[in-house]
Write an enzyme that holds these catalytic residues in place. Structure first.
Site, PDB file in Angstrom:
ATOM      1  N   MET A   1       0.508  -5.699  -4.373  1.00 42.88           N
ATOM      2  CA  MET A   1       0.313  -4.253  -4.259  1.00 42.88           C
ATOM      3  C   MET A   1      -1.232  -3.897  -4.169  1.00 42.88           C
ATOM      4  O   MET A   1      -2.177  -4.559  -4.570  1.00 42.88           O
ATOM      5  CB  MET A   1       1.025  -3.692  -5.516  1.00 42.88           C
ATOM      6  CG  MET A   1       2.401  -4.048  -5.654  1.00 42.88           C
ATOM      7  SD  MET A   1       3.430  -3.475  -4.290  1.00 42.88           S
ATOM      8  CE  MET A   1       3.640  -2.005  -4.492  1.00 42.88           C
ATOM      9  N   CYS A   2      -1.281  -2.606  -4.063  1.00 43.11           N
ATOM     10  CA  CYS A   2      -2.846  -2.260  -4.109  1.00 43.11           C
ATOM     11  C   CYS A   2      -2.863  -0.775  -4.611  1.00 43.11           C
ATOM     12  O   CYS A   2      -1.697  -0.214  -4.807  1.00 43.11           O
ATOM     13  CB  CYS A   2      -3.190  -2.189  -2.665  1.00 43.11           C
ATOM     14  SG  CYS A   2      -2.941  -3.542  -1.641  1.00 43.11           S
ATOM     15  N   ARG A   3      -4.217  -0.130  -4.443  1.00 44.38           N
ATOM     16  CA  ARG A   3      -4.205   1.212  -4.702  1.00 44.38           C
ATOM     17  C   ARG A   3      -5.201   1.700  -3.616  1.00 44.38           C
ATOM     18  O   ARG A   3      -6.056   1.047  -2.901  1.00 44.38           O
ATOM     19  CB  ARG A   3      -5.173   1.279  -6.129  1.00 44.38           C
ATOM     20  CG  ARG A   3      -4.637   0.666  -7.251  1.00 44.38           C
ATOM     21  CD  ARG A   3      -3.508   1.575  -7.999  1.00 44.38           C
ATOM     22  NE  ARG A   3      -2.020   1.342  -7.306  1.00 44.38           N
ATOM     23  CZ  ARG A   3      -1.059   2.054  -7.469  1.00 44.38           C
ATOM     24  NH1 ARG A   3      -1.090   2.852  -8.359  1.00 44.38           N
ATOM     25  NH2 ARG A   3       0.327   1.639  -7.061  1.00 44.38           N
ATOM     26  N   VAL A  89      -8.025  -0.616  -2.388  1.00 44.30           N
ATOM     27  CA  VAL A  89      -8.453  -1.819  -3.188  1.00 44.30           C
ATOM     28  C   VAL A  89      -7.375  -2.459  -3.085  1.00 44.30           C
ATOM     29  O   VAL A  89      -6.009  -2.129  -3.388  1.00 44.30           O
ATOM     30  CB  VAL A  89      -8.865  -1.770  -4.789  1.00 44.30           C
ATOM     31  CG1 VAL A  89     -10.346  -0.890  -4.728  1.00 44.30           C
ATOM     32  CG2 VAL A  89      -7.938  -0.821  -5.624  1.00 44.30           C
ATOM     33  N   ASN A 116       0.357   0.183   0.711  1.00 42.32           N
ATOM     34  CA  ASN A 116       0.497  -0.398  -0.672  1.00 42.32           C
ATOM     35  C   ASN A 116       1.825  -0.570  -0.890  1.00 42.32           C
ATOM     36  O   ASN A 116       2.983   0.085  -0.823  1.00 42.32           O
ATOM     37  CB  ASN A 116       0.370   1.136  -1.418  1.00 42.32           C
ATOM     38  CG  ASN A 116       0.567   0.602  -2.986  1.00 42.32           C
ATOM     39  OD1 ASN A 116       0.649  -0.505  -3.531  1.00 42.32           O
ATOM     40  ND2 ASN A 116       1.123   1.707  -3.928  1.00 42.32           N
TER      41      ASN A 116
END
Length: 277
Positions: A1-3, A89, A116
């Site tokens: 996962m990401c932000r 990120v 994401n």
């Protein structure tokens, strides 16, 4: 996962948008507060921004290192301002390459995209094979394949419709029909391509993973985002709108977007609509 996050409005510096808030994207790279899958975002970062007086296509910086280690970005981020910025990120899913080409934002023409979540690459490749006009993906990672599919759809329809169509097309990709005679529960087969089909597995051994499809897309004049099994929020400010995986401060005004919704925003208004009929 990401932000990830996106800003549309009056010019703001990259530092203000990604580094200076109490819970900025920089802070989220090591201590996210709402990330439901994973604990840290140390597999790269990227920022895309627009300078319309110079060219229509956005500029990008993408790195395959944690944001907090990149002194060059920290040095330059305060000197670049833009009225439209998309940044992310990355926490790479197991089996996905950790390299610059697999890091958001992905781009095509005037558009930028961040993903994401995760989705079965086999399902995305199957859709891409049906669409020979789709551009070549940046990499073999699921997010790059997903971006190529969005680019193909966005070439012939409004951006919001293209994004919604792709998400709905892949919303059931947790079960990938890869054998004659039935669906195989997807257990994180990120890298499989052509070759022998896998042996059948019971759901008790390999429970089906569910596609998570939080997308954030812009063409420099509008923001389009989806909430699909992960957090997404927005805040309207006097000089623009900020959309983010999670609030970057504890100030009032943040609105959490319900799951399975599409957000459309420009400098005049924010519109939400359900993706579920």
């Amino acid at each position: 996962m990401c932000r990830h996050l996106a800003w549309l409005g009056a010019p703001r510096t990259l530092a203000r948008l990604t580094m200076e808030a109490p819970h900025s994207l920089l802070h989220q790279s090591w201590a996210p507060r709402r990330m439901r899958h994973g604990t840290i975002n140390a597999d790269g970062f990227g920022v895309g921004w627009y300078a319309p007086a110079l060219r229509a296509q956005p500029a990008r910086i993408r790195r395959a290192v944690p944001m907090w280690t990149d002194a060059s970005y920290a040095s330059m981020a305060g000197t670049i301002a833009s009225g439209c910025v998309l940044a992310a990120v990355r926490s790479a899913s197991v089996g996905m390459p950790v390299e610059e080409s697999s890091t958001a934002p992905f781009t095509d023409g005037t558009r930028l995209l961040s993903h994401n979540g995760r989705v079965d690459p086999t399902a995305v490749r199957a859709l891409l094979r049906e669409r020979p006009d789709a551009p070549t993906p940046d990499s073999a990672c699921d997010s790059a394949l997903l971006a190529a599919l969005v680019w193909e759809r966005a070439a012939t329809r409004p951006l919001a419709d293209a994004v919604a169509d792709v998400v709905l097309s892949l919303s059931g990709a947790g079960l990938a029909d890869r054998r004659a005679g039935g669906a195989v529960p997807w257990a994180g087969d990120w890298t499989a391509g052509a070759g022998p089909e896998p042996a059948p597995q019971s759901a008790a051994v390999a429970p089906a993973a569910v596609a998570r499809l939080n997308l954030l897309v812009t063409d420099g004049t509008q923001l389009v985002a989806t909430s699909w099994l992960d957090s997404l929020s927005y805040r309207v400010e006097p000089d623009g709108v900020l959309v983010a995986s999670e609030p970057d401060d504890d100030e009032p005004g943040w609105i959490d977007i319900p799951d399975h919704h599409l957000l459309m925003a420009d400098t005049r208004k924010v519109t939400l609509r359900s993706l579920i009929p």
